[in-house]
Motif scaffolding. Structure first.
Motif, PDB file in Angstrom:
ATOM      1  N   UNK A   1       5.670  74.951 -39.190  1.00  0.00           N
ATOM      2  CA  UNK A   1       6.041  75.731 -38.012  1.00  0.00           C
ATOM      3  C   UNK A   1       7.360  75.226 -37.422  1.00  0.00           C
ATOM      4  N   UNK A   2       7.512  73.914 -37.350  1.00  0.00           N
ATOM      5  CA  UNK A   2       8.758  73.343 -36.816  1.00  0.00           C
ATOM      6  C   UNK A   2       9.935  73.713 -37.719  1.00  0.00           C
ATOM      7  N   UNK A   3       9.716  73.622 -39.037  1.00  0.00           N
ATOM      8  CA  UNK A   3      10.776  73.956 -39.991  1.00  0.00           C
ATOM      9  C   UNK A   3      11.210  75.411 -39.841  1.00  0.00           C
ATOM     10  N   UNK A   4      10.264  76.323 -39.690  1.00  0.00           N
ATOM     11  CA  UNK A   4      10.615  77.734 -39.529  1.00  0.00           C
ATOM     12  C   UNK A   4      11.421  77.961 -38.253  1.00  0.00           C
ATOM     13  N   UNK A   5      11.077  77.249 -37.188  1.00  0.00           N
ATOM     14  CA  UNK A   5      11.818  77.368 -35.926  1.00  0.00           C
ATOM     15  C   UNK A   5      13.235  76.828 -36.072  1.00  0.00           C
ATOM     16  N   UNK A   6      13.370  75.712 -36.788  1.00  0.00           N
ATOM     17  CA  UNK A   6      14.695  75.135 -37.007  1.00  0.00           C
ATOM     18  C   UNK A   6      15.568  76.051 -37.857  1.00  0.00           C
ATOM     19  N   UNK A   7      14.974  76.666 -38.875  1.00  0.00           N
ATOM     20  CA  UNK A   7      15.727  77.590 -39.730  1.00  0.00           C
ATOM     21  C   UNK A   7      16.239  78.766 -38.910  1.00  0.00           C
ATOM     22  N   UNK A   8      15.359  79.346 -38.100  1.00  0.00           N
ATOM     23  CA  UNK A   8      15.765  80.481 -37.271  1.00  0.00           C
ATOM     24  C   UNK A   8      16.891  80.098 -36.317  1.00  0.00           C
ATOM     25  N   UNK A   9      16.741  78.956 -35.658  1.00  0.00           N
ATOM     26  CA  UNK A   9      17.739  78.526 -34.685  1.00  0.00           C
ATOM     27  C   UNK A   9      19.076  78.211 -35.350  1.00  0.00           C
ATOM     28  N   UNK A  10      19.017  77.517 -36.488  1.00  0.00           N
ATOM     29  CA  UNK A  10      20.245  77.123 -37.188  1.00  0.00           C
ATOM     30  C   UNK A  10      21.008  78.338 -37.709  1.00  0.00           C
ATOM     31  N   UNK A  11      20.291  79.253 -38.365  1.00  0.00           N
ATOM     32  CA  UNK A  11      20.952  80.431 -38.920  1.00  0.00           C
ATOM     33  C   UNK A  11      21.481  81.353 -37.822  1.00  0.00           C
ATOM     34  N   UNK A  12      20.755  81.439 -36.718  1.00  0.00           N
ATOM     35  CA  UNK A  12      21.219  82.293 -35.617  1.00  0.00           C
ATOM     36  C   UNK A  12      22.506  81.743 -35.004  1.00  0.00           C
ATOM     37  N   UNK A  13      22.625  80.417 -34.941  1.00  0.00           N
ATOM     38  CA  UNK A  13      23.830  79.802 -34.396  1.00  0.00           C
ATOM     39  C   UNK A  13      25.007  79.920 -35.367  1.00  0.00           C
TER      40      UNK A  13
END
Length: 252
Positions: free
Chosen positions: A17-29
């Motif tokens: 779950x943490x990894x999916x959140x980090x992926x979303x945040x990183x790619x969005x930035x």
């Protein structure tokens, strides 16, 4: 005393779950374009789902050639179900971003190229199997199903892996790169070797085969597996191969 915080499965699922959140945040930035963001996100989620599934499947043949009393192996065997659930979780994210955000719903499927339709069909089969495996990964469900039926269901993971490989090859934008091909062949070769050893041991035990016969059978199984993988590009070109060929013919 039992505690969820002493359970390795809990930490694997939490990390997913943490990894999916980090992926979303990183790619969005990093990506300003919404369309490109959706494409990259579903690609990354699909890749992560494959990684989790790979390690979940790898544990079974690995435990067959290593002493199961070994503490790391026992821990891996215990954690195997959570790896499968994590793979299903990222599969849901991959499918969700693909259908909802990238191609704008199921209605758009009719307008897609034939290769995409085939890829989505085989991908859908694999996704359903992963979701069923995740839904039946709880002890209470296994008890109701019986272990035999549960194992039979989970054997579907092997055709699912085949369909995932076909799915990625048909429409994967990076699947045509030589570096990616070499990496995939190398990673799958490890799995194929372990599976060939496991299958040959099982057959040899049933038919009282000699050691040399078992080793020959293991080699034959591995050659069949790796040969099938290498023949895939020859059996069916990917969408991007067809598209590039069509562009070349148009220019000429």
């Amino acid at each position: 005393m039992y505690s969820i915080f002493n359970n390795s499965r809990f930490y694997i699922l939490l990390s997913a779950f943490i990894l999916s959140s980090l992926v979303l945040a990183t790619l969005r930035l990093q990506i300003q374009s919404d369309q490109l963001f959706y494409i990259r996100t579903q690609q990354v989620f699909g890749l992560i789902a494959c990684v989790y599934l790979y390690f979940a499947v790898l544990i079974t043949p690995l435990s067959g050639i290593v002493n199961k009393k070994n503490t790391p192996i026992r821990l891996l065997l215990f954690s195997r179900r959570s790896l499968g659930v994590a793979a299903a979780y990222f599969t849901v994210l991959h499918v969700g971003f693909t259908f909802i955000e990238q191609i704008d719903g199921y209605e758009s499927l009719a307008f897609l190229p034939q290769r995409f339709k085939v890829a989505f069909i085989v991908g859908a089969f694999a996704s359903v199997v992963l979701l069923l495996m995740a839904a039946t990964s709880f002890d209470s469900v296994i008890k109701k199903m019986t272990v035999r039926r549960w194992k039979n269901l989970h054997h579907l993971v092997y055709p699912s892996i085949v369909f995932i490989i076909i799915h990625v090859w048909l429409i994967g934008t990076h699947a045509r790169q030589d570096s990616v091909k070499f990496m995939v062949v190398g990673v799958l070769s490890v799995l194929f070797v372990l599976e060939a050893i496991r299958i040959s041991k099982s057959i040899a035990k049933r038919y009282n085969m000699l050691r040399a016969e078992r080793d020959t059978l293991a080699l034959a199984i591995f050659v069949l597996m790796i040969g099938s993988l290498m023949a895939l590009p020859l059996l069916t070109p990917s969408y991007h191969d067809d598209h590039e060929s069509a562009l070349t013919e148009t220019r000429q």
